[in-house]
Design an enzyme around this catalytic site. Structure first.
Site, PDB file in Angstrom:
ATOM      1  N   HIS A  45      46.120  47.819  30.896  1.00 50.25           N
ATOM      2  CA  HIS A  45      45.913  46.925  29.472  1.00 50.25           C
ATOM      3  C   HIS A  45      47.049  47.162  28.734  1.00 50.25           C
ATOM      4  O   HIS A  45      47.729  48.158  28.807  1.00 50.25           O
ATOM      5  CB  HIS A  45      44.617  47.321  28.929  1.00 50.25           C
ATOM      6  CG  HIS A  45      43.318  47.020  29.634  1.00 50.25           C
ATOM      7  ND1 HIS A  45      43.084  45.719  29.670  1.00 50.25           N
ATOM      8  CD2 HIS A  45      42.239  47.703  30.239  1.00 50.25           C
ATOM      9  CE1 HIS A  45      41.916  45.531  30.358  1.00 50.25           C
ATOM     10  NE2 HIS A  45      41.551  46.781  30.730  1.00 50.25           N
ATOM     11  N   ASP A  57      41.452  50.866  41.627  1.00 49.09           N
ATOM     12  CA  ASP A  57      40.608  49.915  40.461  1.00 49.09           C
ATOM     13  C   ASP A  57      41.709  50.056  39.616  1.00 49.09           C
ATOM     14  O   ASP A  57      41.579  50.091  38.279  1.00 49.09           O
ATOM     15  CB  ASP A  57      39.385  50.343  40.052  1.00 49.09           C
ATOM     16  CG  ASP A  57      38.834  49.329  39.330  1.00 49.09           C
ATOM     17  OD1 ASP A  57      39.281  48.316  39.031  1.00 49.09           O
ATOM     18  OD2 ASP A  57      37.541  49.564  38.815  1.00 49.09           O
ATOM     19  N   ARG A 105      46.643  41.144  37.171  1.00 52.24           N
ATOM     20  CA  ARG A 105      46.500  40.276  35.789  1.00 52.24           C
ATOM     21  C   ARG A 105      47.287  38.887  35.792  1.00 52.24           C
ATOM     22  O   ARG A 105      47.274  38.422  34.620  1.00 52.24           O
ATOM     23  CB  ARG A 105      47.057  41.397  34.505  1.00 52.24           C
ATOM     24  CG  ARG A 105      46.227  42.606  34.468  1.00 52.24           C
ATOM     25  CD  ARG A 105      45.037  42.604  34.065  1.00 52.24           C
ATOM     26  NE  ARG A 105      44.216  43.658  33.684  1.00 52.24           N
ATOM     27  CZ  ARG A 105      43.062  44.108  33.749  1.00 52.24           C
ATOM     28  NH1 ARG A 105      42.223  43.094  34.478  1.00 52.24           N
ATOM     29  NH2 ARG A 105      42.531  45.279  33.414  1.00 52.24           N
TER      30      ARG A 105
HETATM   31 ZN   LIG Z   1      34.515  46.453  39.107  1.00 53.19          ZN
HETATM   32 ZN   LIG Z   2      38.142  46.376  39.320  1.00 51.25          ZN
END
Ligand SMILES: [Zn+2]
Ligand SMILES: [Zn+2]
Length: 428
Positions: free
Chosen positions: A308, A304, A63
């Site tokens: 958030h 992954d 991020r």
């Molecule tokens: Zn993706």
């Molecule tokens: Zn991703």
């Protein structure tokens, strides 16, 4: 000198685990053998524990820059260390996008200053992730990008994808493809099926993923170019990749723990922490993903990791951001759902979370060998615990696994010979 004593070692090379001490000096493994504790000034006692190569994540989102309220390279790599990851490849969908050499260098310099584990930038395939114009792949490679991906967005234009694969092949770079046909996704927000009907939410057909997996396999086959398919989630995708591998297509792929541990039933109650892209599928897909892991169709497990802020998740389901904060549960989820259930051996899990991802990214990691970087973790495979997101090192507390009881816990993490997590506490 650091010695990890009395552990059971899985080195990623030998077929069988063995008891040994590991001696580490100046960032490297210098000896693997018996009774070496005397030579060391720091000793980690691994009695009754397992010593594994540090985990390697081919796919995460740190991020920074642009979204530091969700995560930054400092918090993200501390979270990675807590999960046992010693090398992570971070995706390019930051702001600005990592689509030029200066941005690759910027990520590397922040990682050197604040990173607790090794960070390998993945650069964009197209400028601004806009799917219009290819990036300067040669410059990106020279700057240190380990792969190319527009992750977060698909490359909808097939001719552009064909050119990207062709150029990347010429440069010796790997393209990681986020497979999603946006025209089929429409305004869908979860897997299309019984649950989407029950919940009254717009569904995303599995075809949205599978059409693009098929396209990318065909393009890679025609060009004889390598391609890596990100986050495989459906039975159809697993089968397409299985058949392609049989034909000799240079395709590799990953799945993420949520695709073998959770289903679209988890969305019940409009649980935004179960909102992820691709969406959680059905139990039949979970079975197919497990079978794909077992028979080798699915090469690796990636997180992954997509942290958030609560403001992005504590909204109406259809408006919530996609993603799961994944570093700190990945190993335990995989151990509990794949090894404890007999689908994979612990050695096979090490292949899928350490050795193979390092090979696919072409980085010097993933095994315990004399002369290699001392990236090592100590895990307690007897340990059962309950996931508590409030204890996450990640700024992202968005996990549908909060409250789940899991088995197998990372206790110590060593990066380049430096102890970065000790007794489950990240110490730098
Ligand atoms: Zn993706
Ligand atoms: Zn991703």
């Amino acid at each position: 000198m650091l010695c990890i004593k009395n552990g059971t070692v899985i080195d990623g090379i030998s077929d069988v685990p063995y008891k040994a001490d590991i001696l580490i000096d100046k960032g490297k493994i210098i000896h693997i053998g018996e009774n070496m504790g005397n030579a060391a000034d720091e000793v980690i006692d691994a009695t009754d524990k397992w010593v594994l190569p540090g985990l390697v994540d081919s796919h995460c989102h740190l991020r920074e820059p642009g979204f530091e309220y969700k995560e930054d390279i400092g918090s993200g790599t501390r979270s990675a260390a807590a999960g046992g990851f010693t090398s992570v490849a971070c995706m390019a969908n930051t702001n600005p996008v990592v689509d030029n050499a200066a941005m690759v260098n910027y990520i590397k310099s922040i990682a050197r200053a604040k990173g607790v584990v090794k960070v390998y930038p993945v650069a964009a395939v197209t400028k601004g992730l806009e799917g219009q114009e290819l990036t300067e792949m040669g410059e990106l490679k020279e700057a240190g990008a380990v792969a190319l991906s527009d992750d977060g967005r698909p490359i909808m234009n097939s001719q552009l994808m064909r050119l990207a694969l062709q150029y990347a092949k010429g440069m010796g770079m790997l393209i990681i493809s986020h497979c999603e046909d946006l025209s089929l996704v429409g305004d869908g927000v979860m897997n299309d099926g019984y649950m989407s009907t029950v919940l009254g939410l717009k569904g995303i057909t599995r075809a949205a993923e599978e059409v693009m997996v098929a396209r990318d396999i065909i393009l890679a086959e025609v060009l004889d170019a390598p391609i890596h398919i990100a986050h495989v989630s459906t039975r159809g995708s697993v089968e397409l990749i299985r058949q392609a591998k049989r034909r000799g297509v240079k395709v590799t792929c990953e799945t993420a723990p949520h695709y073998f541990c959770a289903t679209d039933e988890w969305v019940d109650g409009y649980n935004t922490n179960a909102k992820v892209n691709p969406p959680l599928r059905t139990s039949d897909d979970v079975e197919a993903v497990k079978q794909g892991l077992k028979d080798g169709t699915i090469d690796i497990i990636a997180t992954d990791h997509a942290p958030h802020h609560r403001d992005d998740k504590e909204v109406e389901y259809s408006l919530a951001a996609n993603g799961i904060s994944g570093f700190e549960t990945a190993f335990s989820l995989a151990y509990t759902h794949l090894v404890e259930t007999g689908i994979l051996s612990i050695q096979e899990l090490v292949q899928k979370m350490s050795k193979r991802p390092a090979e696919i990214l072409n980085i010097d990691a993933g095994t315990i060998q004399v002369g290699k970087p001392a990236d090592v973790i100590v895990v307690d495979l007897h340990r059962t615990y309950t996931v508590d997101v409030s204890k996450f090192y990640s700024k992202g507390k968005n996990s549908p696994f909060n409250g789940c009881t899991l088995k197998g816990k990372v206790i110590h993490t060593i990066v380049d010979g430096k102890v970065v997590m000790k007794n489950e506490k990240v110490i730098i």
